[in-house]
Design an enzyme around this catalytic site. Structure first.
Site, PDB file in Angstrom:
ATOM      1  N   VAL A 161      55.507  37.381 -15.001  1.00  0.00           N
ATOM      2  CA  VAL A 161      56.103  36.604 -16.082  1.00  0.00           C
ATOM      3  C   VAL A 161      57.607  36.855 -16.173  1.00  0.00           C
ATOM      4  CG1 VAL A 161      53.953  36.568 -17.420  1.00  0.00           C
ATOM      5  CG2 VAL A 161      55.592  38.428 -17.793  1.00  0.00           C
ATOM      6  N   HIS A 177      50.825  33.078 -15.122  1.00  0.00           N
ATOM      7  CA  HIS A 177      50.695  33.740 -16.426  1.00  0.00           C
ATOM      8  C   HIS A 177      51.884  33.475 -17.354  1.00  0.00           C
ATOM      9  CE1 HIS A 177      47.682  36.786 -14.456  1.00  0.00           C
ATOM     10  NE2 HIS A 177      47.148  35.596 -14.689  1.00  0.00           N
ATOM     11  N   CYS A 185      54.547  27.770 -29.588  1.00  0.00           N
ATOM     12  CA  CYS A 185      53.799  27.873 -30.833  1.00  0.00           C
ATOM     13  C   CYS A 185      52.347  28.259 -30.524  1.00  0.00           C
ATOM     14  CB  CYS A 185      53.856  26.542 -31.574  1.00  0.00           C
ATOM     15  SG  CYS A 185      52.815  26.531 -33.040  1.00  0.00           S
ATOM     16  N   CYS A 206      56.903  27.776 -36.017  1.00  0.00           N
ATOM     17  CA  CYS A 206      57.124  26.423 -35.494  1.00  0.00           C
ATOM     18  C   CYS A 206      57.234  25.448 -36.669  1.00  0.00           C
ATOM     19  CB  CYS A 206      55.920  26.089 -34.623  1.00  0.00           C
ATOM     20  SG  CYS A 206      55.784  24.425 -34.041  1.00  0.00           S
ATOM     21  N   CYS A 208      55.346  23.113 -37.194  1.00  0.00           N
ATOM     22  CA  CYS A 208      53.984  22.816 -37.660  1.00  0.00           C
ATOM     23  C   CYS A 208      53.459  23.935 -38.571  1.00  0.00           C
ATOM     24  CB  CYS A 208      53.031  22.627 -36.479  1.00  0.00           C
ATOM     25  SG  CYS A 208      52.448  24.155 -35.735  1.00  0.00           S
ATOM     26  N   THR A 246      49.750  43.158  -5.878  1.00  0.00           N
ATOM     27  CA  THR A 246      48.809  42.959  -6.987  1.00  0.00           C
ATOM     28  C   THR A 246      47.569  43.816  -6.766  1.00  0.00           C
ATOM     29  OG1 THR A 246      47.368  41.385  -8.152  1.00  0.00           O
ATOM     30  CG2 THR A 246      47.957  40.811  -5.894  1.00  0.00           C
ATOM     31  N   PRO A 272      51.645  49.308  -1.155  1.00  0.00           N
ATOM     32  CA  PRO A 272      51.660  50.698  -0.660  1.00  0.00           C
ATOM     33  C   PRO A 272      50.337  51.420  -0.883  1.00  0.00           C
ATOM     34  CG  PRO A 272      53.181  50.416  -2.528  1.00  0.00           C
ATOM     35  CD  PRO A 272      52.621  49.069  -2.223  1.00  0.00           C
TER      36      PRO A 272
HETATM   37  C1  BJW Z   1      53.501  47.541  -5.156  1.00  0.00           C
HETATM   38  C2  BJW Z   1      54.728  48.175  -5.271  1.00  0.00           C
HETATM   39  C3  BJW Z   1      55.729  47.778  -4.385  1.00  0.00           C
HETATM   40  C4  BJW Z   1      53.440  48.961  -6.792  1.00  0.00           C
HETATM   41  N1  BJW Z   1      55.469  46.829  -3.487  1.00  0.00           N
HETATM   42  N2  BJW Z   1      53.271  46.610  -4.249  1.00  0.00           N
HETATM   43  C5  BJW Z   1      35.687  36.814 -14.092  1.00  0.00           C
HETATM   44  C6  BJW Z   1      35.147  38.080 -14.033  1.00  0.00           C
HETATM   45  C7  BJW Z   1      35.534  39.065 -14.938  1.00  0.00           C
HETATM   46  C8  BJW Z   1      36.466  38.797 -15.923  1.00  0.00           C
HETATM   47  C9  BJW Z   1      37.001  37.546 -15.980  1.00  0.00           C
HETATM   48  C10 BJW Z   1      36.616  36.571 -15.080  1.00  0.00           C
HETATM   49  N3  BJW Z   1      37.321  35.438 -15.363  1.00  0.00           N
HETATM   50  C11 BJW Z   1      38.133  35.687 -16.399  1.00  0.00           C
HETATM   51  C12 BJW Z   1      37.955  36.963 -16.797  1.00  0.00           C
HETATM   52  C13 BJW Z   1      38.645  37.617 -17.927  1.00  0.00           C
HETATM   53  C14 BJW Z   1      40.048  38.058 -17.602  1.00  0.00           C
HETATM   54  C15 BJW Z   1      40.023  39.091 -16.475  1.00  0.00           C
HETATM   55  O1  BJW Z   1      40.354  38.835 -15.347  1.00  0.00           O
HETATM   56  N4  BJW Z   1      39.650  40.306 -16.775  1.00  0.00           N
HETATM   57  C16 BJW Z   1      39.597  41.378 -15.779  1.00  0.00           C
HETATM   58  C17 BJW Z   1      40.726  42.380 -16.024  1.00  0.00           C
HETATM   59  C18 BJW Z   1      38.255  42.019 -15.820  1.00  0.00           C
HETATM   60  N5  BJW Z   1      40.895  36.944 -17.247  1.00  0.00           N
HETATM   61  C19 BJW Z   1      41.390  36.122 -18.168  1.00  0.00           C
HETATM   62  O2  BJW Z   1      41.109  36.253 -19.328  1.00  0.00           O
HETATM   63  C20 BJW Z   1      42.324  35.019 -17.699  1.00  0.00           C
HETATM   64  N6  BJW Z   1      41.966  33.765 -18.288  1.00  0.00           N
HETATM   65  C21 BJW Z   1      40.936  33.070 -17.882  1.00  0.00           C
HETATM   66  O3  BJW Z   1      40.256  33.410 -16.939  1.00  0.00           O
HETATM   67  O4  BJW Z   1      40.743  31.899 -18.597  1.00  0.00           O
HETATM   68  C22 BJW Z   1      39.511  31.215 -18.430  1.00  0.00           C
HETATM   69  C23 BJW Z   1      38.502  31.878 -19.310  1.00  0.00           C
HETATM   70  C24 BJW Z   1      38.799  32.089 -20.618  1.00  0.00           C
HETATM   71  C25 BJW Z   1      37.856  32.705 -21.427  1.00  0.00           C
HETATM   72  C26 BJW Z   1      36.655  33.110 -20.877  1.00  0.00           C
HETATM   73  C27 BJW Z   1      36.392  32.917 -19.529  1.00  0.00           C
HETATM   74  C28 BJW Z   1      37.337  32.268 -18.740  1.00  0.00           C
HETATM   75  C29 BJW Z   1      43.742  35.284 -18.162  1.00  0.00           C
HETATM   76  C30 BJW Z   1      44.328  36.502 -17.552  1.00  0.00           C
HETATM   77  C31 BJW Z   1      45.695  36.779 -18.150  1.00  0.00           C
HETATM   78  C32 BJW Z   1      46.288  38.078 -17.647  1.00  0.00           C
HETATM   79  N7  BJW Z   1      47.410  38.391 -18.435  1.00  0.00           N
HETATM   80  C33 BJW Z   1      48.235  39.542 -18.059  1.00  0.00           C
HETATM   81  C34 BJW Z   1      49.287  39.730 -19.161  1.00  0.00           C
HETATM   82  C35 BJW Z   1      50.339  38.627 -19.072  1.00  0.00           C
HETATM   83  C36 BJW Z   1      51.325  38.712 -20.167  1.00  0.00           C
HETATM   84  C37 BJW Z   1      52.118  39.979 -20.127  1.00  0.00           C
HETATM   85  O5  BJW Z   1      52.827  40.239 -19.145  1.00  0.00           O
HETATM   86  O6  BJW Z   1      52.028  40.725 -21.094  1.00  0.00           O
HETATM   87  O7  BJW Z   1      48.866  39.313 -16.775  1.00  0.00           O
HETATM   88  S1  BJW Z   1      47.296  41.039 -17.780  1.00  0.00           S
HETATM   89  C38 BJW Z   1      48.333  41.647 -16.498  1.00  0.00           C
HETATM   90  O8  BJW Z   1      47.556  41.757 -15.270  1.00  0.00           O
HETATM   91  C39 BJW Z   1      49.387  40.547 -16.239  1.00  0.00           C
HETATM   92  C40 BJW Z   1      49.427  40.508 -14.738  1.00  0.00           C
HETATM   93  O9  BJW Z   1      49.956  39.275 -14.297  1.00  0.00           O
HETATM   94  C41 BJW Z   1      48.006  40.740 -14.354  1.00  0.00           C
HETATM   95  C42 BJW Z   1      47.796  41.209 -12.945  1.00  0.00           C
HETATM   96  O10 BJW Z   1      48.378  42.467 -12.732  1.00  0.00           O
HETATM   97  P1  BJW Z   1      49.012  42.800 -11.327  1.00  0.00           P
HETATM   98  O11 BJW Z   1      50.155  41.915 -11.076  1.00  0.00           O
HETATM   99  O12 BJW Z   1      47.966  42.823 -10.296  1.00  0.00           O
HETATM  100  O13 BJW Z   1      49.613  44.264 -11.619  1.00  0.00           O
HETATM  101  P2  BJW Z   1      48.903  45.686 -11.483  1.00  0.00           P
HETATM  102  O14 BJW Z   1      49.695  46.648 -12.248  1.00  0.00           O
HETATM  103  O15 BJW Z   1      47.467  45.612 -11.764  1.00  0.00           O
HETATM  104  O16 BJW Z   1      49.042  46.006  -9.911  1.00  0.00           O
HETATM  105  C43 BJW Z   1      50.301  46.247  -9.317  1.00  0.00           C
HETATM  106  C44 BJW Z   1      50.066  46.505  -7.833  1.00  0.00           C
HETATM  107  O17 BJW Z   1      51.340  46.613  -7.216  1.00  0.00           O
HETATM  108  C45 BJW Z   1      49.333  47.828  -7.545  1.00  0.00           C
HETATM  109  O18 BJW Z   1      48.271  47.558  -6.647  1.00  0.00           O
HETATM  110  C46 BJW Z   1      50.388  48.702  -6.873  1.00  0.00           C
HETATM  111  O19 BJW Z   1      49.863  49.562  -5.887  1.00  0.00           O
HETATM  112  C47 BJW Z   1      51.302  47.683  -6.278  1.00  0.00           C
HETATM  113  N8  BJW Z   1      52.696  48.129  -6.085  1.00  0.00           N
HETATM  114  N9  BJW Z   1      54.659  49.131  -6.273  1.00  0.00           N
HETATM  115  C48 BJW Z   1      54.240  46.302  -3.428  1.00  0.00           C
HETATM  116  N10 BJW Z   1      56.956  48.373  -4.433  1.00  0.00           N
HETATM  117 ZN    ZN Z   2      53.473  24.342 -33.704  1.00  0.00          ZN
END
Ligand code: BJW
Ligand code: ZN
Length: 304
Positions: A161, A177, A185, A206, A208, A246, A272
């Site tokens: 983000v 994301h 809003c 907002c 609204c 990721t 890594p």
């Molecule tokens: C390096 C490095 C270097 C370090 N070089 N690498 C199916 C099964 C189970 C659960 C669900 C499912 N479908 C949906 C869900 C629920 C949920 C979910 O996935 N939960 C799981 C955690 C279990 N998903 C949702 O709710 C999503 N919505 C959705 O599916 O809607 C439909 C729906 C709705 C209702 C019911 C059912 C379906 C929405 C997900 C939104 C995620 N939001 C966040 C916060 C965003 C806002 C904010 O920033 O505050 O997004 S959570 C957070 O995790 C953020 C990230 O984008 C996201 C992913 O994290 P990421 O990027 O992978 O980071 P890390 O820290 O996990 O990993 C970093 C990696 O980098 C590591 O591996 C390091 O080793 C590596 N690294 N240095 C290269 N130099």
């Molecule tokens: Zn509004």
């Protein structure tokens, strides 16, 4: 940067993120030149990433990776996560010192948390906005800009983000994301620029009457309209799929690698560390992306 943002009038917010990025880019100049002014940052492991050995002399790149990417007409999809911005100084979520270290996600990154305590949620996002305002794209982001120009069919999908891909110069990354620097809003979805909450007075609202919130996707929420569809379409026809920085645990983004696999793409993981989904990949590059992506680019002769 803040002055520029403040001068944007409410009537023309539709392309706000694009214009904000343009203003920041104009202020900081070219991505590559800018990073080169930060001497010996990551190559010797003294920078904030702290995960490199003291001196990294050789980078081993699997031949299969180079082979998969040698044809510039290959259909390439790159999907990035927080790790790609780690070398810029943006904390990841799930690493040892990540954002979730001291706080449970559901306390801050859910609609329920916002309903319960919007001030606390805003405080956290304002802190993170402060970080994002001060950071710059790193060589990993910059390399992906070059790849976008090099490959005839290239799609960049990001869970991040922070807007750093766009700041680096990537033209149309799919931001699954949302974007932390903008707001919307919570009730009607109307975009509202960079409006935030400085912790005093009334919470921003907002027209609204609904509360304004950061324009990001929280757990349990749908992704921005069209973002997932566009991603699925690109991934289904990808010949090479790279997952960069990721942990692969958050859905639906995590399913993209699986879809690429079932569609017959060659899968490369850049991280890594091992992840829960590493077993799916055909090749892994166990290095920080800011180091290994430019190294791959150099080996492929992808020009500056
Ligand atoms: C390096 C490095 C270097 C370090 N070089 N690498 C199916 C099964 C189970 C659960 C669900 C499912 N479908 C949906 C869900 C629920 C949920 C979910 O996935 N939960 C799981 C955690 C279990 N998903 C949702 O709710 C999503 N919505 C959705 O599916 O809607 C439909 C729906 C709705 C209702 C019911 C059912 C379906 C929405 C997900 C939104 C995620 N939001 C966040 C916060 C965003 C806002 C904010 O920033 O505050 O997004 S959570 C957070 O995790 C953020 C990230 O984008 C996201 C992913 O994290 P990421 O990027 O992978 O980071 P890390 O820290 O996990 O990993 C970093 C990696 O980098 C590591 O591996 C390091 O080793 C590596 N690294 N240095 C290269 N130099
Ligand atoms: Zn509004």
């Amino acid at each position: 940067m803040l002055m520029a943002a403040a001068s944007i009038t409410p009537g023309c917010l539709a392309d706000y993120p694009t214009r904000l990025i343009r203003l920041r880019r104009a202020a900081i100049g070219d991505c590559g030149r800018l990073w080169s002014r930060r001497p010996s940052y990551d190559l010797v492991g003294r920078g904030p990433i702290g995960i490199l050995p003291p001196v990294m002399k050789t980078i081993e790149i699997d031949r299969a990776v180079l082979h998969a990417l040698e044809n510039r007409r290959a259909r390439v999809v790159v999907s990035t996560g927080a790790g790609v911005s780690a070398e810029s100084g943006v904390p990841t979520f799930r690493d040892a010192n990540g954002l979730w270290k001291n706080v449970r996600p559901e306390e801050l990154a859910t609609p329920e948390a916002f309903a319960r305590d919007p001030r606390r949620v805003w405080e956290w996002y304002e802190y993170r906005r402060g970080v994002v305002r001060t950071v710059l794209p790193n060589p990993g982001h910059c390399e992906l800009v070059r790849w976008e120009r090099h490959f005839s069919e290239f799609t960049l999908i990001t869970q991040n983000v922070d807007g750093l891909h766009r700041l680096a110069g990537s033209v149309q990354p799919i931001e699954l994301h949302g974007n932390i620097m903008t707001s919307r809003c919570h009730e009607c979805g109307q975009q509202s620029g960079e409006i935030g909450f400085d912790g005093t007075g009334e919470l921003p609202r907002c027209q609204c009457g609904g509360l304004i919130r950061p324009n990001v996707v929280w757990f349990g929420e749908q992704l921005p309209a069209g973002a997932l569809e566009k991603s699925w379409e690109a991934v289904q026809s990808a010949e090479v799929f790279l997952s960069v920085g990721t942990s692969g645990v958050v859905q639906p983004a995590a399913s993209l690698a699986r879809l690429a696999k079932s569609s017959g793409a060659f899968l490369i993981e850049v991280n890594p560390e091992d992840t829960e989904v590493s077993y799916m990949f055909d090749a892994v590059l166990r290095y920080p992306s800011g180091i290994v992506l430019p190294a791959v680019g150099r080996r492929l002769g992808i020009a500056e």
